[in-house]
Enzyme design. Structure first.
Site, PDB file in Angstrom:
ATOM      1  N   ARG A  70      46.537  30.725  35.393  1.00  0.00           N
ATOM      2  CA  ARG A  70      45.567  30.326  36.399  1.00  0.00           C
ATOM      3  C   ARG A  70      44.773  31.541  36.865  1.00  0.00           C
ATOM      4  NH1 ARG A  70      47.715  29.619  40.626  1.00  0.00           N
ATOM      5  NH2 ARG A  70      49.907  29.855  40.093  1.00  0.00           N
ATOM      6  N   TYR A 198      43.212  26.641  29.885  1.00  0.00           N
ATOM      7  CA  TYR A 198      44.631  26.836  30.171  1.00  0.00           C
ATOM      8  C   TYR A 198      45.155  26.040  31.354  1.00  0.00           C
ATOM      9  CZ  TYR A 198      49.150  28.947  30.346  1.00  0.00           C
ATOM     10  OH  TYR A 198      50.503  29.117  30.323  1.00  0.00           O
ATOM     11  N   LYS A 207      47.115  20.786  39.319  1.00  0.00           N
ATOM     12  CA  LYS A 207      46.921  21.537  40.558  1.00  0.00           C
ATOM     13  C   LYS A 207      45.603  21.155  41.245  1.00  0.00           C
ATOM     14  CE  LYS A 207      50.839  23.329  40.209  1.00  0.00           C
ATOM     15  NZ  LYS A 207      51.307  24.489  39.548  1.00  0.00           N
ATOM     16  N   HIS A 227      53.712  21.525  46.597  1.00  0.00           N
ATOM     17  CA  HIS A 227      54.133  22.193  45.354  1.00  0.00           C
ATOM     18  C   HIS A 227      55.664  22.173  45.301  1.00  0.00           C
ATOM     19  CE1 HIS A 227      53.769  26.111  42.723  1.00  0.00           C
ATOM     20  NE2 HIS A 227      53.836  25.035  41.968  1.00  0.00           N
ATOM     21  N   SER A 249      54.947  29.652  42.036  1.00  0.00           N
ATOM     22  CA  SER A 249      54.897  29.525  40.580  1.00  0.00           C
ATOM     23  C   SER A 249      55.880  30.490  39.914  1.00  0.00           C
ATOM     24  CB  SER A 249      53.481  29.823  40.087  1.00  0.00           C
ATOM     25  OG  SER A 249      52.585  28.932  40.695  1.00  0.00           O
ATOM     26  N   CYS A 251      59.092  30.542  40.028  1.00  0.00           N
ATOM     27  CA  CYS A 251      60.203  30.976  40.892  1.00  0.00           C
ATOM     28  C   CYS A 251      61.353  29.979  40.884  1.00  0.00           C
ATOM     29  CB  CYS A 251      59.709  31.227  42.311  1.00  0.00           C
ATOM     30  SG  CYS A 251      58.657  32.691  42.408  1.00  0.00           S
ATOM     31  N   ASP A 276      57.406  19.921  39.841  1.00  0.00           N
ATOM     32  CA  ASP A 276      56.310  20.789  40.295  1.00  0.00           C
ATOM     33  C   ASP A 276      55.553  20.264  41.514  1.00  0.00           C
ATOM     34  OD1 ASP A 276      54.935  23.294  39.651  1.00  0.00           O
ATOM     35  OD2 ASP A 276      53.188  22.068  39.153  1.00  0.00           O
ATOM     36  N   ARG A 365      54.194  28.301  27.857  1.00  0.00           N
ATOM     37  CA  ARG A 365      54.601  27.024  28.469  1.00  0.00           C
ATOM     38  C   ARG A 365      54.988  25.979  27.430  1.00  0.00           C
ATOM     39  NH1 ARG A 365      54.488  26.629  34.386  1.00  0.00           N
ATOM     40  NH2 ARG A 365      53.806  28.718  34.946  1.00  0.00           N
TER      41      ARG A 365
HETATM   42  P1  GTP Z   1      55.833  26.870  37.743  1.00  0.00           P
HETATM   43  O1  GTP Z   1      55.884  25.908  36.611  1.00  0.00           O
HETATM   44  O2  GTP Z   1      54.968  28.058  37.470  1.00  0.00           O
HETATM   45  O3  GTP Z   1      55.462  26.226  39.040  1.00  0.00           O
HETATM   46  O4  GTP Z   1      57.307  27.567  37.845  1.00  0.00           O
HETATM   47  P2  GTP Z   1      58.743  27.054  38.355  1.00  0.00           P
HETATM   48  O5  GTP Z   1      58.848  27.263  39.830  1.00  0.00           O
HETATM   49  O6  GTP Z   1      59.040  25.699  37.837  1.00  0.00           O
HETATM   50  O7  GTP Z   1      59.742  28.147  37.708  1.00  0.00           O
HETATM   51  P3  GTP Z   1      60.823  27.998  36.527  1.00  0.00           P
HETATM   52  O8  GTP Z   1      61.947  27.071  36.878  1.00  0.00           O
HETATM   53  O9  GTP Z   1      60.106  27.717  35.263  1.00  0.00           O
HETATM   54  O10 GTP Z   1      61.432  29.470  36.493  1.00  0.00           O
HETATM   55  C1  GTP Z   1      60.635  30.614  36.274  1.00  0.00           C
HETATM   56  C2  GTP Z   1      61.485  31.791  35.855  1.00  0.00           C
HETATM   57  O11 GTP Z   1      62.514  32.043  36.814  1.00  0.00           O
HETATM   58  C3  GTP Z   1      62.172  31.571  34.518  1.00  0.00           C
HETATM   59  O12 GTP Z   1      62.085  32.740  33.751  1.00  0.00           O
HETATM   60  C4  GTP Z   1      63.611  31.285  34.900  1.00  0.00           C
HETATM   61  O13 GTP Z   1      64.508  31.663  33.899  1.00  0.00           O
HETATM   62  C5  GTP Z   1      63.795  32.081  36.189  1.00  0.00           C
HETATM   63  N1  GTP Z   1      64.777  31.442  37.093  1.00  0.00           N
HETATM   64  C6  GTP Z   1      64.818  30.134  37.455  1.00  0.00           C
HETATM   65  N2  GTP Z   1      65.886  29.882  38.260  1.00  0.00           N
HETATM   66  C7  GTP Z   1      66.522  31.064  38.424  1.00  0.00           C
HETATM   67  C8  GTP Z   1      67.706  31.459  39.144  1.00  0.00           C
HETATM   68  O14 GTP Z   1      68.376  30.668  39.812  1.00  0.00           O
HETATM   69  N3  GTP Z   1      68.045  32.777  39.082  1.00  0.00           N
HETATM   70  C9  GTP Z   1      67.325  33.687  38.357  1.00  0.00           C
HETATM   71  N4  GTP Z   1      67.733  34.953  38.343  1.00  0.00           N
HETATM   72  N5  GTP Z   1      66.230  33.347  37.646  1.00  0.00           N
HETATM   73  C10 GTP Z   1      65.822  32.061  37.681  1.00  0.00           C
HETATM   74  C1  SPV Z   2      51.988  26.975  38.353  1.00  0.00           C
HETATM   75  O1  SPV Z   2      51.354  28.010  38.103  1.00  0.00           O
HETATM   76  O2  SPV Z   2      52.473  26.743  39.488  1.00  0.00           O
HETATM   77  C2  SPV Z   2      52.190  25.976  37.280  1.00  0.00           C
HETATM   78  C3  SPV Z   2      51.481  26.146  36.022  1.00  0.00           C
HETATM   79  O3  SPV Z   2      52.913  25.012  37.502  1.00  0.00           O
HETATM   80  S1  SPV Z   2      49.825  25.641  36.091  1.00  0.00           S
HETATM   81  O4  SPV Z   2      49.718  24.295  35.551  1.00  0.00           O
HETATM   82  O5  SPV Z   2      49.044  26.570  35.274  1.00  0.00           O
HETATM   83  O6  SPV Z   2      49.369  25.632  37.471  1.00  0.00           O
HETATM   84 MN    MN Z   3      53.767  25.086  39.666  1.00  0.00          MN
END
Ligand code: GTP
Ligand code: SPV
Ligand code: MN
Length: 580
Positions: A70, A198, A207, A227, A249, A251, A276, A365
C-alpha cells in the site's frame, strides 16, 4: 451482459467513454469465467503456473517491483471539507482531485479490456452487507476479487434490487509511481485508484470500500467498520465466545484468527470468521454483532509454516494465488521460514542470491477463498453475524506494552485503542520498524477525522449496557538481545483464555493505573518452557516508561484540536494522574 440499473449503466458508459477500452466484460463471478481469465493470464505471463502435483491450481503473480505494498502517501480522502478528513488523512479538494485523476484515466484502457465487477461486502442476504462495483483493467484484480468478495451475478441482482452501490474505478495505468493515486470521495461513495495493481491499492472492495468509505458511512449511520479479525473460541465444555481484534498491518490478525490450540489444550476449538475487517452493529438487545465483509484472505506469506500456522499452510496448498513469493527449482512457491525446500528464483524472477535480499518479498501475499481454511466457521456466512464478547487492540512493541491488560471500562477502552502504537512493517511502502501511533490499527484506513471517529466510539457507551470488554495485547515484547519473550502463535490462546475468563468474571487481575493486569499466576503457562522472570517481564508495568507513553498519547491527541472529544483527554489525564 449489461444492467437494468440505470445509474450503473450510465456510469459504466461514462467510464468507457473516458478510458476507451477495446472491450467491456461484465463479470458473472462463475468458475468458468475465473478459469478463462487464468488461462488468458498464463498466456500473457501475468500468471505463472506452480507445480500442479503438489500445488494444484496455484499460480504466481509478480507485481511490478515498484508496486509491492500500500502507498499511504499517495492515498487521499477527498471530502468536501478538509476538517472532515482530519489530520490523519491526506486531503485534496474533490474537484481538484477529480480533475487530476480524470486526466490520468483519459484513454488509459486503450488496447485493454474493461472489467465491470459487481461485488457484495458481507453475506449476500445480510442487512449489514453493502454492495459495490469495481471497474478495472486488471484481470489479476478480477480473479482476486472473486476470491475476496461475493462477486458477480448475485451481487448485481442485489444492486438492481436496492439501487445502491459504491463506485470504484481502477486502472493499473503504466505503474509509474509518479502517476499513482488512491482517492476516496466519501460524499459520492466513490473511489478512484490509478497506477497500482497491488492489494489494498487495487482490490477496491477491501481497504478502500470496506474500511475508508464504510467507516464514513458507519459514522453517519451508527455502526463501525474496523480493521479487525473475528474469531470463535470454544472451550472443552462447549462455551463459545466471539472475539474481535484490531492489530496494525502484518501484526498477527490472520495468525490469531486461524490459531491452532497448543497440545495441552485438549478439547479447545478455534474457528475463523474473518482475518482483516469487521463491521460492527448494535442489535436490538444492545449486543455488538460482527460480520466479516470479505469472503477470502489476502494474507502475509513469509513466516507461514506447519508450526506457526498449520491451517494456513494447508489452506494455501491448492487453488491459491501467490503474489511476489520465490520459486523452488521444481516450481513450488517458496518463502522465508517456509521450512521446506530451497529458493531457486526470487520474487522478481531473478536467480536467487542471498545478497539480493529475501527470496519472497516481505509483503508477499496469498489470496485464497476463506472456505478453504480447515478452521473456517460457517457462521461467517450468517447474515446476522456473531455477538462479540471482547474487543482486543494490539501492536508490535518491543517494550512498554505488556502481554495483556484490560481497560477499566468502555470509555477507557477507547483511550486504549486510540493510544495504540506499533512498529511499521512491509505492508506499506516506507521505513520499517519505526514506532508510530496507529489508533485502533486504523491510521491508514479511517476515512474521516479521527477526532470524530473517537467521539463515535465513545458514543456507544450511552447506547448499550452490554458492550464488549476492551483489552490490549502485545505478542512482540523482546529481551535486550532482540528475542521475543512470548512464544506467540498457538500459545496466544492462553491469553485469549484469560480474556474470556475476565468477560465471564472468572479470572484474577490487579487494578493498575493503565487498567487490569494479570498477575503472572493468572495466565496458564502449563507445559510452556518459560522462566518465571520472563512472565514477570512480560507483565511488567514500568511506571516511568508509561508516564512518558501517556504524555506522548496526550500530545498526539491534542494535535486533533477542538474536534477532539474532551472525554478522551480526561481519560488520558486520569491515567497520567494515577501513574503518580
Ligand atoms: P495484514 O494482512 O497486513 O493486515 O496482517 P495481519 O495482521 O493479518 O498479520 P499476520 O497474521 O499475517 O502476521 C504478520 C507477521 O507477524 C507474520 O510474519 C507472522 O509470522 C508474524 N506473527 C503473527 N503472530 C505472531 C505471534 O504471535 N508472535 C510472533 N512473534 N510473530 C507473529
Ligand atoms: C494490510 O496492509 O492491512 C492488508 C493488506 O491487509 S492490503 O490489502 O494491501 O491492505
Ligand atoms: Mn490488514
Amino acid at each position: 451482459m449489461t444492467t437494468k440499473n440505470a445509474p450503473l449503466q450510465q456510469w459504466t458508459d461514462e467510464v468507457a467513454a473516458l478510458t476507451k477500452p477495446d472491450k467491456i466484460h461484465w463479470c458473472d463471478g462463475s468458475e468458468a469465467e475465473y478459469n478463462q481469465l487464468v488461462e488468458q493470464m498464463l498466456v500473457t505471463g501475468d500468471l505463472l503456473k506452480l507445480r500442479a502435483a503438489t500445488y494444484p491450481h496455484c499460480y504466481l503473480h509478480r507485481s511490478d517491483p515498484s508496486d509491492v505494498a500500500r502507498v499511504e502517501h499517495l492515498t487521499y480522502v477527498c471530502s468536501e471539507n478538509e476538517e472532515d478528513a482530519g489530520p490523519n488523512n491526506n486531503w485534496m479538494d474533490p474537484s481538484e482531485a477529480h480533475q487530476k485523476i480524470n486526466k490520468l484515466f483519459d484513454g488509459c484502457m486503450q488496447g485493454r479490456t474493461m472489467y465491470v465487477v459487481p461485488y457484495c461486502m458481507g453475506p449476500i442476504k445480510s442487512p449489514y452487507a453493502r454492495c459495490g462495483v469495481e471497474i478495472t483493467d486488471s484481470a489479476y484484480v478480477v480473479i482476486n476479487m472473486r476470491l475476496m468478495t461475493r462477486m458477480g451475478q448475485a451481487a448485481l441482482d442485489r444492486i438492481e434490487r436496492e439501487g445502491q452501490f459504491v463506485r470504484g474505478l481502477h486502472s493499473i495505468g503504466d505503474l509509474d509511481p509518479e502517476r499513482r493515486f488512491i482517492m476516496h470521495f466519501p460524499e459520492e461513495l466513490s473511489i478512484q485508484s490509478f497506477g497500482s495493481g497491488y492489494g489494498g491499492n487495487a482490490l477496491l472492495g477491501k481497504k478502500c470500500h470496506a474500511l475508508r468509505i464504510a467507516s464514513w458511512q458507519g459514522h453517519r449511520e451508527g455502526w463501525l467498520a474496523e480493521h479487525m479479525l473475528i474469531v470463535e473460541v470454544e472451550s472443552p465444555e462447549g462455551e463459545k465466545h466471539y472475539l474481535a481484534a484490531a492489530f496494525p498491518s502484518a501484526c498477527g490478525k490472520t495468525n490469531l484468527a486461524m490459531l491452532i490450540p497448543p497440545k495441552s489444550y485438549k478439547g479447545w476449538k478455534v474457528r475463523t470468521l474473518g482475518d482483516d475487517i469487521a463491521w460492527l452493529h448494535l442489535d436490538a438487545t444492545g449486543r455488538l454483532r460482527a460480520i466479516n465483509p470479505e469472503s477470502g484472505y489476502f494474507g502475509v506469506v513469509p513466516g507461514t509454516n506447519e508450526k506457526t500456522n498449520r491451517n494456513a499452510y494447508e489452506m494455501i496448498r491448492h487453488d491459491t494465488i501467490f503474489t511476489n513469493v520465490g520459486v523452488t527449482s521444481d516450481n513450488e512457491p517458496w518463502w522465508e521460514d517456509k521450512q521446506d525446500g530451497e529458493p531457486a528464483t526470487d520474487w522478481q524472477g531473478r536467480p536467487y542470491a542471498a545478497a539480493n535480499g529475501p527470496a519472497a518479498h516481505p509483503n508477499s501475499r496469498f489470496t485464497v477463498s476463506a472456505a478453504q481454511n480447515p478452521g473456517y466457521s460457517p457462521l461467517a456466512d450468517d447474515p446476522g453475524g456473531v455477538p462479540i464478547s471482547a474487543i482486543i487492540f494490539g501492536g508490535r512493541r518491543r517494550e512498554v506494552a505488556p502481554l495483556v491488560y484490560q481497560s477499566k471500562d468502555w470509555k477507557h477502552g477507547v483511550l486504549v485503542g486510540a493510544g495504540v502504537a506499533s512498529e511499521t512493517t512491509a505492508a506499506a511502502a516506507g521505513q520499517i520498524g519505526v514506532t508510530r501511533r496507529d489508533p485502533m490499527a486504523m491510521k491508514p484506513f479511517c476515512g474521516y477525522n479521527f477526532a470524530d471517529y473517537w467521539s463515535h466510539w465513545l458514543s456507544f457507551a450511552e447506547k448499550s449496557e452490554s458492550l464488549p470488554k476492551i483489552f490490549h495485547v502485545n505478542w512482540f515484547r523482546q529481551d535486550s538481545d532482540g528475542n521475543f519473550l512470548w512464544p506467540g502463535f498457538g500459545d496466544n490462546l492462553r491469553v485469549l483464555r484469560w480474556i474470556i475468563d475476565r468477560c465471564e468474571g472468572r479470572s484474577g487481575a490487579t487494578e493498575t493505573a493503565i487498567g487490569y493486569l494479570p498477575s503472572p499466576g493468572d495466565i496458564d503457562i502449563s507445559g510452556l518452557d518459560l522462566e518465571p522472570s520472563t512472565m514477570e517481564a512480560l507483565l511488567n508495568l514500568d511506571k516511568e516508561q508509561w508516564r512518558q507513553e501517556m504524555q506522548e498519547i496526550g500530545k498526539y491527541l491534542e494535535a486533533y484540536g477542538s474536534r477532539l472529544p474532551q472525554e478522551l483527554l480526561e481519560q488520558q489525564r486520569a491515567v497520567l494522574k494515577d501513574l503518580g
